[in-house]
Write an enzyme that holds these catalytic residues in place. Structure first.
Site, PDB file in Angstrom:
ATOM      1  N   LEU A 138      -4.516  78.024 -36.165  1.00  0.00           N
ATOM      2  CA  LEU A 138      -5.498  78.739 -35.367  1.00  0.00           C
ATOM      3  C   LEU A 138      -4.968  78.788 -33.946  1.00  0.00           C
ATOM      4  O   LEU A 138      -4.365  77.821 -33.480  1.00  0.00           O
ATOM      5  CB  LEU A 138      -6.858  78.027 -35.377  1.00  0.00           C
ATOM      6  CG  LEU A 138      -7.636  77.974 -36.700  1.00  0.00           C
ATOM      7  CD1 LEU A 138      -8.913  77.160 -36.514  1.00  0.00           C
ATOM      8  CD2 LEU A 138      -7.961  79.364 -37.202  1.00  0.00           C
ATOM      9  N   ASP A 139      -5.173  79.903 -33.261  1.00  0.00           N
ATOM     10  CA  ASP A 139      -4.755  79.989 -31.866  1.00  0.00           C
ATOM     11  C   ASP A 139      -5.472  78.927 -31.039  1.00  0.00           C
ATOM     12  O   ASP A 139      -6.558  78.458 -31.399  1.00  0.00           O
ATOM     13  CB  ASP A 139      -5.073  81.379 -31.292  1.00  0.00           C
ATOM     14  CG  ASP A 139      -4.286  82.482 -31.967  1.00  0.00           C
ATOM     15  OD1 ASP A 139      -3.193  82.199 -32.479  1.00  0.00           O
ATOM     16  OD2 ASP A 139      -4.782  83.627 -31.988  1.00  0.00           O
ATOM     17  N   LYS A 140      -4.888  78.592 -29.908  1.00  0.00           N
ATOM     18  CA  LYS A 140      -5.451  77.565 -29.033  1.00  0.00           C
ATOM     19  C   LYS A 140      -6.929  77.809 -28.741  1.00  0.00           C
ATOM     20  O   LYS A 140      -7.757  76.887 -28.824  1.00  0.00           O
ATOM     21  CB  LYS A 140      -4.654  77.523 -27.721  1.00  0.00           C
ATOM     22  CG  LYS A 140      -5.229  76.597 -26.662  1.00  0.00           C
ATOM     23  CD  LYS A 140      -4.471  76.716 -25.353  1.00  0.00           C
ATOM     24  CE  LYS A 140      -5.133  75.908 -24.245  1.00  0.00           C
ATOM     25  NZ  LYS A 140      -4.455  76.091 -22.934  1.00  0.00           N
TER      26      LYS A 140
END
Length: 308
Positions: A138-140
């Site tokens: 998952l992106d930051k």
């Protein structure tokens, strides 16, 4: 590492540290601030950059950064919101702002560091030393459900489910603008952006198939609360696909408006549901989490909506 960054015609109006942190994905905003202060990032002509400088279209910056030091993923006692766990898998509810695995600019404090402490030695090694157990990312600034494997066999089975699309992922997001269709499908291949290697694009010459199904939950004045189901799992897929139909995500500085809105900086995107076939028992597992506080707060700021 030496890199030149040019501000595009529609990219001005945001503070330099926020702009560069969005473009230099491996660097945090604090790391960018330190690099500016030390003179590692300057204007192309060598001039120093004021820390409060607001990027303008046409600006050209040179990043002359030291080579990153060797990174070692070490266990860290970081609290985890564990949604499901047994001897084969662990599913956590990742908070927004947490990086998944160590990388230059984020050597620790990541989800991997927390998993190494929580699971001790029981994480698969398939992903390598920096990504033990990690099946998908998952992106930051994307919050929500993420699954990790505790054995190499569990990792293999879950990876196969990602490939055959039986591992299901459903997200909720707030998009800019009123999406007219109640539901639809975005079928547009995604590849590296032709002008910016840190971003992805539906206009790339070399691209992989990407399919996102969406349905509108609530329409607000200028915004839409939408649910998205991934059929494929390309980098930044939902962010890129909604941008491609003219509705970038609220707070997405890389693909949408170049400044924070409604008090949020970083895409308003939450991985709400996750479904998989258990790699040992063969039983189907479906997990759902509540919307996080930041998401609920954004919805409250949008006022009265029109449900579908």
């Amino acid at each position: 590492m030496n890199r030149e960054i040019i501000v595009g015609p529609d990219e001005g109006g945001v503070r330099i540290d926020a702009f560069l942190a969005a473009r230099l994905e491996d660097m945090s905003r604090n790391a960018v601030q330190r690099a500016i202060a030390s003179g590692e990032i300057t204007f192309a002509d060598g001039r120093a950059i004021a820390k409060s400088y607001v990027a303008a279209p046409g600006d050209c910056f040179v990043c002359d950064l030291a080579e990153p030091e060797e990174i070692e993923a070490v266990p860290q006692d970081i609290p985890l919101d564990v949604v499901y766990e047994d001897d084969a898998v662990i599913v956590v509810n990742k908070p927004r702002g947490m990086v998944v695995h160590p990388a230059p600019g984020h050597p620790d404090g990541t989800l991997v560091n927390a998993l190494l402490y929580h699971c001790a030695a029981s994480l698969s090694g398939v992903g390598g030393a920096m990504r033990p157990g990690i099946v998908h990312r998952l992106d930051k600034d994307t919050s929500g459900l993420l699954i990790a494997a505790k054995s190499d066999e569990a990792h293999r089975v879950l990876s196969d489910q990602l490939r055959d699309r039986s591992l299901t992922r459903v997200y909720e997001a707030v998009a800019i603008g009123r999406i007219g269709q109640d539901e639809g499908v975005i079928d547009a291949p995604i590849g590296r952006h032709p002008a910016d290697r840190k971003r992805m694009s539906t206009s790339a010459k070399v691209a992989r198939d990407a399919v996102t199904y969406f349905n509108v939950l609530t329409r607000y004045n200028g915004f839409t609360h939408v649910r998205c189901r991934l059929e494929t799992g390309r980098t930044h897929q939902i962010r890129v696909h909604l941008t491609s139909i003219g509705h970038p995500l609220l707070g997405d500085l890389a693909y949408g408006r170049k400044r924070g809105d409604k008090g949020i900086s970083g895409q308003c995107l939450h991985a709400r549901s996750l479904g998989f076939t258990h790699p040992v028992t063969g039983e189907r597992v479906l997990l759902t989490t509540e919307l996080p506080g930041y998401f609920v707060e954004v919805l409250s700021k949008l006022g009265t909506g029109e449900g579908v």
